[in-house]
Design an enzyme around this catalytic site. Structure first.
Site: not given
Length: 61
Positions: A19, A22-24, A27
């Site tokens: 996602w 969220v996941c990218v 970070p």
């Protein structure tokens, strides 16, 4: 010479995630703040919706 190249390579990241929003995003923003050169593979990441994905990309730009 190789030592100089390795130091340069250590500051580059290629990121993709399940996602984008969220996941990218988190970070990537943290890595940018820490001085990394970050490349996001947008066609290997997705979002809950197309709009969420696009907004996440806009945030990182």
């Amino acid at each position: 010479m190789l030592s100089k190249q390795l130091k340069t390579l250590e500051k580059k990241l290629v990121v993709a995630g399940l996602w984008t929003e969220v996941c990218v995003v988190m970070p990537v923003l943290d890595a940018l703040e820490d001085g990394y050169e970050v490349y996001v593979v947008t066609d290997a990441s997705g979002g809950v919706t197309t709009e969420a994905h696009d907004m996440a990309i806009d945030r990182m730009i």
